[in-house]
Design an enzyme around this catalytic site. Structure first.
Site, PDB file in Angstrom:
ATOM      1  N   ASP A 113     -85.190 -31.351 -12.830  1.00 37.52           N
ATOM      2  CA  ASP A 113     -85.138 -30.926 -14.231  1.00 37.52           C
ATOM      3  C   ASP A 113     -85.724 -31.981 -15.165  1.00 37.52           C
ATOM      4  OD1 ASP A 113     -84.008 -28.354 -14.699  1.00 37.52           O
ATOM      5  OD2 ASP A 113     -82.063 -29.097 -14.011  1.00 37.52           O
TER       6      ASP A 113
ATOM      7  N   LYS B 226     -84.592 -18.496  -9.447  1.00 36.71           N
ATOM      8  CA  LYS B 226     -85.234 -19.749  -9.038  1.00 36.71           C
ATOM      9  C   LYS B 226     -85.491 -19.764  -7.542  1.00 36.71           C
ATOM     10  CE  LYS B 226     -83.217 -22.182 -12.915  1.00 36.71           C
ATOM     11  NZ  LYS B 226     -82.185 -23.076 -13.453  1.00 36.71           N
TER      12      LYS B 226
ATOM     13  N   GLN C 275     -77.323 -26.597 -11.697  1.00 37.79           N
ATOM     14  CA  GLN C 275     -77.339 -25.565 -12.738  1.00 37.79           C
ATOM     15  C   GLN C 275     -76.309 -25.897 -13.823  1.00 37.79           C
ATOM     16  OE1 GLN C 275     -79.542 -23.163 -12.936  1.00 37.79           O
ATOM     17  NE2 GLN C 275     -78.676 -22.019 -14.629  1.00 37.79           N
TER      18      GLN C 275
HETATM   19  N1  LIG Z   1     -80.116 -27.357 -14.733  1.00 41.25           N
HETATM   20  C1  LIG Z   1     -80.580 -26.294 -15.378  1.00 41.25           C
HETATM   21  N2  LIG Z   1     -81.909 -26.090 -15.468  1.00 41.25           N
HETATM   22  C2  LIG Z   1     -82.398 -24.988 -16.119  1.00 41.25           C
HETATM   23  O1  LIG Z   1     -83.637 -24.805 -16.212  1.00 41.25           O
HETATM   24  C3  LIG Z   1     -81.486 -24.053 -16.689  1.00 41.25           C
HETATM   25  C4  LIG Z   1     -80.118 -24.327 -16.564  1.00 41.25           C
HETATM   26  N3  LIG Z   1     -79.693 -25.440 -15.912  1.00 41.25           N
HETATM   27  N4  LIG Z   1     -79.196 -23.499 -17.103  1.00 41.25           N
HETATM   28  C5  LIG Z   1     -79.579 -22.281 -17.798  1.00 41.25           C
HETATM   29  C6  LIG Z   1     -80.978 -22.344 -18.378  1.00 41.25           C
HETATM   30  C7  LIG Z   1     -81.603 -21.000 -18.661  1.00 41.25           C
HETATM   31  N5  LIG Z   1     -82.801 -20.925 -17.859  1.00 41.25           N
HETATM   32  C8  LIG Z   1     -83.636 -19.803 -17.804  1.00 41.25           C
HETATM   33  C9  LIG Z   1     -84.567 -19.591 -16.808  1.00 41.25           C
HETATM   34  C10 LIG Z   1     -85.327 -18.423 -16.755  1.00 41.25           C
HETATM   35  C11 LIG Z   1     -85.193 -17.436 -17.704  1.00 41.25           C
HETATM   36  C12 LIG Z   1     -86.001 -16.170 -17.610  1.00 41.25           C
HETATM   37  O2  LIG Z   1     -86.867 -16.037 -16.773  1.00 41.25           O
HETATM   38  N6  LIG Z   1     -85.742 -15.179 -18.480  1.00 41.25           N
HETATM   39  C13 LIG Z   1     -86.410 -13.879 -18.536  1.00 41.25           C
HETATM   40  C14 LIG Z   1     -85.418 -12.754 -18.774  1.00 41.25           C
HETATM   41  C15 LIG Z   1     -84.306 -12.691 -17.784  1.00 41.25           C
HETATM   42  C16 LIG Z   1     -83.301 -11.589 -18.127  1.00 41.25           C
HETATM   43  O3  LIG Z   1     -83.705 -10.427 -18.187  1.00 41.25           O
HETATM   44  O4  LIG Z   1     -82.120 -11.953 -18.310  1.00 41.25           O
HETATM   45  C17 LIG Z   1     -87.394 -13.826 -19.677  1.00 41.25           C
HETATM   46  O5  LIG Z   1     -87.182 -14.546 -20.667  1.00 41.25           O
HETATM   47  O6  LIG Z   1     -88.341 -13.064 -19.582  1.00 41.25           O
HETATM   48  C18 LIG Z   1     -84.292 -17.640 -18.712  1.00 41.25           C
HETATM   49  C19 LIG Z   1     -83.529 -18.811 -18.776  1.00 41.25           C
HETATM   50  C20 LIG Z   1     -82.892 -22.047 -17.105  1.00 41.25           C
HETATM   51  N7  LIG Z   1     -81.895 -22.906 -17.365  1.00 41.25           N
END
Ligand SMILES: Nc1nc(=O)c2c([nH]1)NC[C@@H]1CN(c3ccc(C(=O)N[C@@H](CCC(=O)O)C(=O)O)cc3)C=[N+]21
Length: 339
Positions: free
Chosen positions: A128, A61, A105
């Site tokens: 969020d 982020k 987070q």
């Molecule tokens: N307050 C809060 N807001 C959130 O938005 C929040 C949170 N807490 N807690 C956890 C989850 C999870 N999350 C992700 C963000 C990006 C990928 C992302 O970019 N993933 C890549 C892969 C990353 C990898 O290789 O591990 C993809 O899907 O291509 C995944 C999951 C946001 N979250």
């Protein structure tokens, strides 16, 4: 079987789409600075404790923010912090004029009451969009509430992908798998706002395969690896797979690979379009967080939220907050009309 007709399935590229959105936002941020005295949108990311996955997401982020010209404010706190001290940290950010968006987070450590912390974030800085007021305004009909200031990032990313791939939601049978506060519930609200007919399935739902079989659009968000099987699906279904699950895989360096909530290879034979994991919804979540931050900054200046392009507008709902594609100038937005 070699005689089986091969299905043509569009792979919805979330990684590329997210990069496009970040580029659009970068230009928007530059023009905002020019018209508003060098203003820089600020995003505070609060990380409590040292969960490895949370630290990774927070790093992603921050990187995305810095790359497009958002000022990233890092707040890393010990896992032992008290409820009261954490609230005090958030209060400081609420008061800080350089901070336009605040993200705490999740998940938080067990001794912290999550709902109380989310409530402590100023409504006008809720990056969020998880606050009760934002969620409530999402569900309210036009003219009966304020448009929400921010849309939860993952749901917004799902809808934006559908819109940018010109997949019309109006009148479609939309099935949402999962009823979480951060994905299932808000994505159901957005789909309904886009004139979809929405069914939400959850742990007590009977006959999930049968309900999934009715879906024209399926949003899977239950966190169970490869749960949805190909044989359940209606031919031509559009699948947005929100799941990010580890699956043991000895051929990988890490010892596992990421899979979604849908059995991808099976779904390829049935669906007309599908988001992959990784490279689907994940990167869009981060792009939408950037967009919410820019919108909160705009709100602080008395400017309207970024709206969609006219082209995509036609396929959309009556509710202007669903608009997820941006204009680079507010004047253009006004000229096109936002209703
Ligand atoms: N307050 C809060 N807001 C959130 O938005 C929040 C949170 N807490 N807690 C956890 C989850 C999870 N999350 C992700 C963000 C990006 C990928 C992302 O970019 N993933 C890549 C892969 C990353 C990898 O290789 O591990 C993809 O899907 O291509 C995944 C999951 C946001 N979250």
């Amino acid at each position: 079987m070699t005689t089986e007709a091969t299905n043509k399935c569009t792979i919805i590229d979330g990684k590329k789409t997210a990069a496009t959105i970040r580029q659009e936002l970068k230009e928007e941020i530059e023009s905002l600075a020019q018209s508003h005295n060098g203003i820089v949108p600020g995003l505070a990311v609060v990380l409590v404790g040292n969960r490895v996955d949370s630290a990774t997401y927070v790093r992603m982020k921050k990187k995305a923010a810095v790359e497009i010209g958002i000022h990233s404010i890092d707040v890393t706190l010990p896992i032992t912090i008290s409820q009261q001290d954490l609230k005090a940290e958030i209060e400081k950010l609420n008061q800080d004029p350089k901070v336009h968006g605040i993200l705490v987070q999740l998940p938080l450590p067990e001794h912290i009451k999550e709902s109380e912390i989310l409530m402590a974030i100023d409504y006008t800085k809720d990056a969020d969009g998880f606050s009760a007021r934002n969620i409530g305004n999402m569900w309210l009909g036009r003219g009966t509430g304020d448009p929400p200031l921010a849309i939860p990032c993952t749901p917004a990313g799902c809808i934006d992908l559908l819109q940018r791939y010109e997949i019309d939601i109006t009148g479609k049978e939309c099935v949402v798998l999962g009823r979480s506060n951060i994905v299932g519930m808000p994505v159901a609200a957005l789909l309904q706002s886009c004139n979809g007919t929405v069914t939400v399935c959850h742990s007590r739902t009977k006959n999930i395969p049968e309900i999934i079989g009715r879906a024209d659009i399926l949003i899977a968000a239950i966190g169970k690896p490869e749960y949805v099987r190909g044989e359940w699906l209606k031919p031509g279904v559009v699948i947005v797979d929100v799941g990010i699950n580890d699956k043991p895989d000895a051929t990988k360096k890490r010892g596992y690979r990421l899979v979604g909530d849908v059995h991808y290879d099976e779904a390829l034979q049935k669906a007309s379009a599908i988001t992959p994991v990784p490279g689907g919804v994940g990167p869009m979540t981060i792009a939408m967080l950037m967009k919410n931050t820019v919108n909160l900054c705009r709100h602080s200046l008395g400017l309207p939220r970024l709206t969609l392009r006219n082209k995509i507008h036609r396929s959309l709902s009556h509710r202007d907050f669903v608009h997820t594609t941006i204009h680079t100038t507010p004047d253009a937005a006004a000229a096109n009309g936002t209703n």
